[in-house]
Design an enzyme around this catalytic site. Structure first.
Site, mmCIF file in Angstrom:
data_model
loop_
_atom_site.group_PDB
_atom_site.id
_atom_site.type_symbol
_atom_site.label_atom_id
_atom_site.label_comp_id
_atom_site.label_asym_id
_atom_site.label_seq_id
_atom_site.Cartn_x
_atom_site.Cartn_y
_atom_site.Cartn_z
ATOM 1 C CB CYS A 28 -0.927 -0.066 1.214
ATOM 2 S SG CYS A 28 -0.979 1.341 2.285
ATOM 3 C CD GLU A 29 -0.484 5.286 -3.803
ATOM 4 O OE1 GLU A 29 -1.113 6.345 -3.868
ATOM 5 O OE2 GLU A 29 -0.059 4.688 -4.814
ATOM 6 C CG HIS A 30 -2.286 5.595 1.397
ATOM 7 N ND1 HIS A 30 -3.476 4.995 1.022
ATOM 8 C CD2 HIS A 30 -2.102 6.623 0.541
ATOM 9 C CE1 HIS A 30 -3.982 5.643 -0.012
ATOM 10 N NE2 HIS A 30 -3.166 6.626 -0.331
ATOM 11 C CG HIS A 31 -0.418 2.958 6.169
ATOM 12 N ND1 HIS A 31 -1.665 2.879 5.567
ATOM 13 C CD2 HIS A 31 -0.516 3.932 7.100
ATOM 14 C CE1 HIS A 31 -2.478 3.759 6.123
ATOM 15 N NE2 HIS A 31 -1.813 4.411 7.054
ATOM 16 C CD GLN A 61 -8.125 -4.338 -3.774
ATOM 17 O OE1 GLN A 61 -7.718 -4.453 -2.625
ATOM 18 N NE2 GLN A 61 -9.200 -4.968 -4.209
ATOM 19 C CG HIS A 81 -5.820 -3.580 1.746
ATOM 20 N ND1 HIS A 81 -5.140 -2.725 0.918
ATOM 21 C CD2 HIS A 81 -6.734 -4.217 0.974
ATOM 22 C CE1 HIS A 81 -5.633 -2.826 -0.309
ATOM 23 N NE2 HIS A 81 -6.596 -3.720 -0.297
ATOM 24 C CB CYS A 138 -2.531 -0.386 5.932
ATOM 25 S SG CYS A 138 -3.705 -0.435 4.568
#
Length: 186
Positions: A75-78, A116, A144, A146
């Site tokens: 995941c690009e956020h976490h 995703q 996920h 995260c």
């Protein structure tokens, strides 16, 4: 190997309050950097390289489906993993794609920092670009980390995303057939 990346992982170890000189952690920065480079190796691949000319003449104009393609992404956020499976279908118009190439296209985009929703669209657009299909459908189901390991900590949640192009978008019957064949239609 990237010495700068090794140093960044060493700093992360220090930042969480650990001793990077501890025996079990001595080689961890190097191993973590190597793992991250592997997990993000999709950045170093192109669609042309992945397909490698494996497009073959065919009179088939019926739906082709590759189900349950396992995928692993970050995941690009976490920068935590999301793990799941992709179901990919297309309706050929004179050419079919080599079977393994569908899975390789999934991997190429999954092995990047992602969300995703974008991953699903990138796969569909790539299959469309390569095959010039009458329609393309992609459904991804993933868990996920995260959401499971932090934050709301929901262990049984599964995210489903879909992209339907061409005949799959325009025809309810085509879309329904696809969803039934992957076990998602009612």
């Amino acid at each position: 190997m990237n010495p700068e990346m090794n140093n960044h992982y060493r700093e992360i170890i220090l930042g969480v309050g650990e001793n990077p000189e501890r025996e079990g952690l001595l080689d961890t920065p190097k191993r973590a950097a190597k793992a991250m480079q592997y997990l993000c190796n999709g950045y170093h691949k192109s669609l042309e390289e992945v397909v490698n000319g494996a497009l073959f003449e065919s009179d088939n104009d019926e739906m082709v489906i590759v189900r349950d393609i396992e995928l692993y992404s970050l995941c690009e956020h976490h920068m935590l993993p999301f793990i799941g499976k992709a179901h990919v279908a297309y309706i050929p118009t004179g050419k079919v794609l080599g079977l393994s190439k569908v899975a390789r296209i999934v991997d190429m985009f999954a092995r990047r920092l992602q969300i995703q929703e974008n991953l699903t669209k990138q796969i569909a657009d790539a299959i469309q670009q390569v095959t010039n299909a009458a329609g393309v459908a992609v459904v991804i189901e993933a868990k996920h980390m995260c959401m499971m390991m932090r934050g709301v900590e929901k262990q049984n949640s599964v995210m489903t995303s879909s992209v339907m192009l061409g005949a799959f978008r325009e025809s309810c019957n085509t879309r329904h057939e696809f969803l039934q064949l992957i076990g998602r239609g009612k």
